[in-house]
Write a protein that holds these residues in place. Sequence first.
Motif, PDB file in Angstrom:
ATOM      1  N   PRO A 104      -6.277   5.018  -0.328  1.00  0.00           N
ATOM      2  CA  PRO A 104      -6.777   3.684   0.015  1.00  0.00           C
ATOM      3  C   PRO A 104      -7.893   3.198  -0.912  1.00  0.00           C
ATOM      4  O   PRO A 104      -8.147   1.992  -0.992  1.00  0.00           O
ATOM      5  N   THR A 155       2.657  -4.464   3.639  1.00  0.00           N
ATOM      6  CA  THR A 155       1.996  -4.267   4.928  1.00  0.00           C
ATOM      7  C   THR A 155       2.850  -4.776   6.082  1.00  0.00           C
ATOM      8  O   THR A 155       2.832  -4.203   7.174  1.00  0.00           O
ATOM      9  N   LEU A 157       0.851  -1.185   0.000  1.00  0.00           N
ATOM     10  CA  LEU A 157       0.000   0.000   0.000  1.00  0.00           C
ATOM     11  C   LEU A 157       0.884   1.232   0.000  1.00  0.00           C
ATOM     12  O   LEU A 157       2.088   1.155   0.259  1.00  0.00           O
ATOM     13  N   PRO A 189      -6.803   0.419  -5.242  1.00  0.00           N
ATOM     14  CA  PRO A 189      -5.935  -0.737  -4.972  1.00  0.00           C
ATOM     15  C   PRO A 189      -4.755  -0.788  -5.942  1.00  0.00           C
ATOM     16  O   PRO A 189      -4.887  -0.464  -7.127  1.00  0.00           O
ATOM     17  N   PRO A 208      -2.202   5.631   5.538  1.00  0.00           N
ATOM     18  CA  PRO A 208      -2.425   5.174   4.164  1.00  0.00           C
ATOM     19  C   PRO A 208      -2.689   6.352   3.223  1.00  0.00           C
ATOM     20  O   PRO A 208      -3.249   7.379   3.608  1.00  0.00           O
TER      21      PRO A 208
END
Length: 299
Positions: free
Chosen positions: A258, A241, A164, A261, A255
């Motif tokens: 978000p 992660t 992410l 993806p 983040p």
Amino acid sequence: MEDISSLRLFVQVCDLGSFSAVARSTHTTPSAVSRQISRLEEYLGARLLQRTTRQQVLTEAGEVYLRHARQIVEDVDMARRAVSGLSNAPSGVLRVTMETDLAQTLLSPILPEFLAAYPDLRVQLHTSAALEDLVGRGIDVAVRVGHLENSSLIAKRLSTSRSLLVASPGYLEQNGTPQYPQDLVQLSCLSFRVEPDQTKWHFKSGESVLSVPVLGRVQVSSLIFLREAAKSGLGIAMLPTWVARNDLNSGRLVPVLPGYPLEPPATPVSAVYPTGRNLASKVRVFIDFLANKMRSDIE
């Protein structure tokens, strides 16, 4: 003379790196170890080790001989345990290779538990991002992140690694929070690569994939360094992660985007070992242990 004790001594010298270390482990003297190795070389008619004042370096003949000697010693030990009815508990030296970031973040915290469960095992860890020659280097198992193409190796999926985008709250407060992937073009994006080509980040957008060229002032080949750079406010980073989790939980990182993806959504994490022989118990228990731990730590 070439016998199992000579082979075992030669393997020990290669593993421990010096005559002195072997002498301490076998309760003898360095000169006695040296004489035994010299007699083995004389019998073979080849120099196996190039001696210096500080270490012994394998010659080309030594590298070839080590591969066979190591396997012979392991096979003899396995045969002895089978015939004598000794404990089937894993024992000996387990040789592992994996990337430094993976070893530091995931293996280091759980290694004490593994060693406590198998007190007769010793672990030799070689950290490298390169795809090692497992057979040539005598490595039992490699742990790798990414898709594997070498069909001469067996790969067992341990888990999947998901990534992410993250940044420090201070960086976003000062530079603005991107609302769409295209906004990244105007921001500092920290890259996990050191190459002249421009980096692109890929996002899932409906049924299509959106590719955004990104640029930042920092390019590194260490995920740990990349995380610290993001925490320091140097820009936005793409992190697995399992690297960012603690800092996300503490709020040191937050983040970014978000709702978009990343593509691909996940990367396999696999244990890799050579084909052509039964899986040693020490390798099997290590792989099973990692699979159990990484299933919760990574996914």
